[in-house]
Design a protein around this motif. Sequence first.
Motif, PDB file in Angstrom:
ATOM      1  N   HIS A   8       0.809  -1.209   0.000  1.00  0.00           N
ATOM      2  CA  HIS A   8       0.000   0.000   0.000  1.00  0.00           C
ATOM      3  C   HIS A   8       0.844   1.260   0.000  1.00  0.00           C
ATOM      4  CE1 HIS A   8      -3.232  -2.755   0.614  1.00  0.00           C
ATOM      5  NE2 HIS A   8      -2.712  -3.176   1.751  1.00  0.00           N
ATOM      6  N   ILE A   9       1.786   1.342  -0.908  1.00  0.00           N
ATOM      7  CA  ILE A   9       2.575   2.551  -1.070  1.00  0.00           C
ATOM      8  C   ILE A   9       2.013   3.269  -2.293  1.00  0.00           C
ATOM      9  CG2 ILE A   9       4.865   3.482  -1.519  1.00  0.00           C
ATOM     10  CD1 ILE A   9       6.046   1.037  -0.240  1.00  0.00           C
ATOM     11  N   GLU A  10       1.606   4.517  -2.100  1.00  0.00           N
ATOM     12  CA  GLU A  10       1.000   5.256  -3.185  1.00  0.00           C
ATOM     13  C   GLU A  10       1.842   6.475  -3.515  1.00  0.00           C
ATOM     14  OE1 GLU A  10      -2.881   6.146  -1.944  1.00  0.00           O
ATOM     15  OE2 GLU A  10      -3.591   4.081  -1.969  1.00  0.00           O
ATOM     16  N   GLY A  11       1.498   7.136  -4.625  1.00  0.00           N
ATOM     17  CA  GLY A  11       2.182   8.359  -4.966  1.00  0.00           C
ATOM     18  C   GLY A  11       3.137   8.151  -6.130  1.00  0.00           C
ATOM     19  N   PRO A  12       3.467   9.226  -6.820  1.00  0.00           N
ATOM     20  CA  PRO A  12       4.297   9.122  -8.023  1.00  0.00           C
ATOM     21  C   PRO A  12       5.693   8.613  -7.759  1.00  0.00           C
ATOM     22  CG  PRO A  12       4.013  11.404  -7.332  1.00  0.00           C
ATOM     23  CD  PRO A  12       3.062  10.579  -6.525  1.00  0.00           C
ATOM     24  N   THR A  13       6.306   9.072  -6.690  1.00  0.00           N
ATOM     25  CA  THR A  13       7.692   8.659  -6.431  1.00  0.00           C
ATOM     26  C   THR A  13       7.763   7.169  -6.202  1.00  0.00           C
ATOM     27  OG1 THR A  13       8.014  10.801  -5.403  1.00  0.00           O
ATOM     28  CG2 THR A  13       9.721   9.167  -5.046  1.00  0.00           C
ATOM     29  N   ALA A  14       6.794   6.643  -5.431  1.00  0.00           N
ATOM     30  CA  ALA A  14       6.781   5.209  -5.151  1.00  0.00           C
ATOM     31  C   ALA A  14       6.655   4.415  -6.442  1.00  0.00           C
ATOM     32  CB  ALA A  14       5.635   4.877  -4.207  1.00  0.00           C
ATOM     33  N   LYS A  15       5.811   4.888  -7.324  1.00  0.00           N
ATOM     34  CA  LYS A  15       5.602   4.157  -8.563  1.00  0.00           C
ATOM     35  C   LYS A  15       6.845   4.194  -9.443  1.00  0.00           C
ATOM     36  CE  LYS A  15       0.631   4.879  -8.339  1.00  0.00           C
ATOM     37  NZ  LYS A  15      -0.510   5.587  -8.862  1.00  0.00           N
ATOM     38  N   ILE A  16       7.562   5.311  -9.412  1.00  0.00           N
ATOM     39  CA  ILE A  16       8.815   5.390 -10.155  1.00  0.00           C
ATOM     40  C   ILE A  16       9.795   4.355  -9.632  1.00  0.00           C
ATOM     41  CG2 ILE A  16      10.845   6.838 -10.596  1.00  0.00           C
ATOM     42  CD1 ILE A  16       8.942   9.238 -10.590  1.00  0.00           C
ATOM     43  N   VAL A  17       9.912   4.308  -8.289  1.00  0.00           N
ATOM     44  CA  VAL A  17      10.853   3.367  -7.677  1.00  0.00           C
ATOM     45  C   VAL A  17      10.479   1.933  -8.017  1.00  0.00           C
ATOM     46  CG1 VAL A  17      11.717   2.461  -5.494  1.00  0.00           C
ATOM     47  CG2 VAL A  17      11.446   4.915  -5.804  1.00  0.00           C
ATOM     48  N   MET A  70       7.893   8.462   4.016  1.00  0.00           N
ATOM     49  CA  MET A  70       7.619   9.850   3.678  1.00  0.00           C
ATOM     50  C   MET A  70       6.523  10.030   2.634  1.00  0.00           C
ATOM     51  SD  MET A  70      11.523  11.339   3.721  1.00  0.00           S
ATOM     52  CE  MET A  70      10.899  13.017   3.922  1.00  0.00           C
ATOM     53  N   GLY A  71       6.140   8.958   1.940  1.00  0.00           N
ATOM     54  CA  GLY A  71       5.062   9.060   0.964  1.00  0.00           C
ATOM     55  C   GLY A  71       5.378  10.070  -0.130  1.00  0.00           C
ATOM     56  N   ASP A  72       4.365  10.875  -0.497  1.00  0.00           N
ATOM     57  CA  ASP A  72       4.524  11.858  -1.564  1.00  0.00           C
ATOM     58  C   ASP A  72       5.444  13.001  -1.176  1.00  0.00           C
ATOM     59  OD1 ASP A  72       2.868  10.345  -3.090  1.00  0.00           O
ATOM     60  OD2 ASP A  72       1.073  11.570  -2.776  1.00  0.00           O
ATOM     61  N   ASN A  73       5.777  13.125   0.110  1.00  0.00           N
ATOM     62  CA  ASN A  73       6.643  14.217   0.555  1.00  0.00           C
ATOM     63  C   ASN A  73       8.120  13.889   0.405  1.00  0.00           C
ATOM     64  OD1 ASN A  73       4.454  15.832   1.420  1.00  0.00           O
ATOM     65  ND2 ASN A  73       4.328  14.677   3.332  1.00  0.00           N
ATOM     66  N   VAL A  74       8.434  12.706  -0.083  1.00  0.00           N
ATOM     67  CA  VAL A  74       9.834  12.324  -0.204  1.00  0.00           C
ATOM     68  C   VAL A  74      10.530  13.230  -1.215  1.00  0.00           C
ATOM     69  CG1 VAL A  74       9.426  10.617  -2.029  1.00  0.00           C
ATOM     70  CG2 VAL A  74      11.400  10.387  -0.504  1.00  0.00           C
ATOM     71  N   ASP A  75      11.732  13.657  -0.868  1.00  0.00           N
ATOM     72  CA  ASP A  75      12.554  14.463  -1.762  1.00  0.00           C
ATOM     73  C   ASP A  75      13.227  13.526  -2.755  1.00  0.00           C
ATOM     74  OD1 ASP A  75      14.356  16.078  -3.047  1.00  0.00           O
ATOM     75  OD2 ASP A  75      15.203  16.961  -1.227  1.00  0.00           O
ATOM     76  N   ILE A 455       7.738  15.731 -15.487  1.00  0.00           N
ATOM     77  CA  ILE A 455       7.719  15.348 -14.074  1.00  0.00           C
ATOM     78  C   ILE A 455       6.359  14.763 -13.722  1.00  0.00           C
ATOM     79  CG2 ILE A 455       7.965  16.207 -11.706  1.00  0.00           C
ATOM     80  CD1 ILE A 455       9.657  18.517 -12.965  1.00  0.00           C
ATOM     81  N   GLU A 456       6.364  13.574 -13.151  1.00  0.00           N
ATOM     82  CA  GLU A 456       5.126  12.920 -12.735  1.00  0.00           C
ATOM     83  C   GLU A 456       4.754  13.376 -11.333  1.00  0.00           C
ATOM     84  OE1 GLU A 456       3.199   8.456 -12.024  1.00  0.00           O
ATOM     85  OE2 GLU A 456       5.311   8.674 -12.535  1.00  0.00           O
ATOM     86  N   LEU A 457       3.653  14.098 -11.203  1.00  0.00           N
ATOM     87  CA  LEU A 457       3.166  14.546  -9.898  1.00  0.00           C
ATOM     88  C   LEU A 457       2.286  13.483  -9.263  1.00  0.00           C
ATOM     89  CD1 LEU A 457       2.354  18.288 -10.635  1.00  0.00           C
ATOM     90  CD2 LEU A 457       4.504  17.247  -9.935  1.00  0.00           C
ATOM     91  N   THR A 458       1.407  12.915 -10.043  1.00  0.00           N
ATOM     92  CA  THR A 458       0.623  11.748  -9.647  1.00  0.00           C
ATOM     93  C   THR A 458       0.554  10.838 -10.866  1.00  0.00           C
ATOM     94  OG1 THR A 458      -1.551  12.605 -10.350  1.00  0.00           O
ATOM     95  CG2 THR A 458      -0.785  13.211  -8.126  1.00  0.00           C
ATOM     96  N   ALA A 459      -0.101   9.704 -10.721  1.00  0.00           N
ATOM     97  CA  ALA A 459      -0.204   8.780 -11.850  1.00  0.00           C
ATOM     98  C   ALA A 459      -0.973   9.395 -13.010  1.00  0.00           C
ATOM     99  CB  ALA A 459      -0.875   7.489 -11.403  1.00  0.00           C
ATOM    100  N   ASP A 460      -1.770  10.436 -12.741  1.00  0.00           N
ATOM    101  CA  ASP A 460      -2.618  11.040 -13.775  1.00  0.00           C
ATOM    102  C   ASP A 460      -2.308  12.513 -13.991  1.00  0.00           C
ATOM    103  OD1 ASP A 460      -3.937   8.593 -13.961  1.00  0.00           O
ATOM    104  OD2 ASP A 460      -5.416   9.141 -12.441  1.00  0.00           O
TER     105      ASP A 460
END
Length: 623
Positions: A8-17, A70-75, A455-460
């Motif tokens: 259950h990790i969400e957010g653009p950065t997680a998806k990139i990783v 950190m979720g979406d707040n990750v640098d 830059i991907e902010l969210t999946a959409d």
Amino acid sequence: MLQDIRQHIEGPTAKIVVGLIVISFAFFGIESILVSGGGNEIAEVNGESIYPQELQQALDTQKRRLVEMMGDNVDPAMLDDDRLRPQAMESLINRKLLMQSAQALKLAISEREIGALVGGMEQFQVDGAFSPEVYKSVLSGAGYTPGYFKQSLHDDMLLNQLRSGIAGSDFVTPSEQELSAHVIWEQRDLRFFTIPIENFSSTTPVTDEQIEAYYKAHQNDFQTSESVDIDYLELTLADFVQPVEESAILEAYELSKQEAQFKTQNRVSHILFESDGQSDLKQRLSVAQEKLAAGAAFADVAKEFSQDVGSADKGGDLGYSSGDTFPEPMEAAIAQLEPGDVSGPIETEAGTHLIVVTERKKGEQPSLQDVRAQLQEQIQGDDARVVLLRTMESLKDLAFNAEDLGYPAKELGLVVKQADGVTRTNNEGLFSNSSLVEAAFSEDVMSSTNNSEVIELTADRFVVLHVRKHNAPELKPLSSVKDEVVAAVAGETARVAIEAEAERALEQLRGGLAADQFASSQGYTLQVELGVDRRNTTVPPQALRRIFELPPPAADKPSTDYIIAPTGDVLVVELMRVSAGDYKGLQGAEREQLQQTLSGESGNLINDELQRGLRDRADISVL
């Protein structure tokens, strides 16, 4: 291990990783992590090699942990491989040393212990019961094979056994407990009074000379913020939503009828007798059937006889199936059973099963009218997402080769938007996103005036930007900051005056004047606190911290000092008496807390010393 496999990790950065990890698996395969290659080691620890795949796995693990925390707040800069690599390498070397030490001590973890731990993990459960299908799905989603996961879990448990054993070999002596109690539960008697900053707020007007002098001396405090004026293109899912044809809705409705949520759900428990060649298999099966026939609870019999370590402790509960979860012979029997009835022996590759259906939920298909809006939204979203991603890929190529965003916008039918005065901090709206700000102020975009990457902010939601103008910091005119300067001058004057008053107070107290006499003569309120310990909540934190730093009073002469509070007020403190903590006077809970604290500190110290000793004696080479 648990945090490495959460889905259950969400957010653009997680998806990139996760995307990067999936790509690496596609090229190398998960087994490449387990099987070392020849001649490509990157480090060696006492003759054992560390390979690039291991380092990459360690890097991916660190990234997933950062994203999870950190979720979406990750640098994004925190996920840079170069930044994480040294720490990951150190972790691999230390782990290798500890594993070698555990193996030298002949420590071991049984398969049953691993099975019990896996069966109890919530990530692998459905309605509180271990689910083999969920187990495989979760591991697959996290990039693990069951074999690799069990091996990693085995190693983690082995290292925990090593640390626990070493920490458990140490103990805290009574004298150490008493000495620690003297410090930790020490009590101090103090007096203090507050000198308010407002008493020194001057009513004398600040002169023009003072204003001019302060302004010139503190020009860095009155600079405009560095900012950029930005052109950008934005792609969102909503931009590509189109009407849906009725035929598509009808087709989606027909397909939805086949979904598991609309099928009959059976909750199943089983007792497994493994086909391991044991001569008493038939006897054990017969005894279990006799107990069930005599009225024994199925769950009790499962706990006694089942060899499925994942479900035995839960009474054999396997969770729900909609007809496609278990092997075909089991599903065929489940379909014929009434709730509460126990099946006869059923053979599968895993062994022989006795099955009972504990609950049955009839699936109900909603009408087309009930789900029309949902289906329409789903179809629109799926179709729009395809167009969005195609457009995004085209935008990547066009923006990379263009001098600005005009040509990409024209080719894709987009509108160039603008945002002026974007700073490194305190932005609102779209540019409160740290990824966009970091890209805007990067050397490649701001200094070299290139377009940013998409830059991907969210999946959409995707953004590409171009810095139209860089606004360097400039000194603000005095006329625009005069009020700030006047306030700063007045504040500095007050600070100088209140510190002078505090020094005067200390001089008189150290000269023998009683604190209550000085406070009374100046109109300050004296507060007395007796038996204050380090956990006190009534004394201001900054005063409490300082009072425990002061030396004990000498020859009945108090120790004194002052502290400047965040509000600007000054607290003058006087330490009257120090009483050492008494171990014998501690209550049971306090003694237990002290013991746990000392044991934890001792365990950490021993573990650090163990690792330091292993490293000092090790033959380590990083290639």
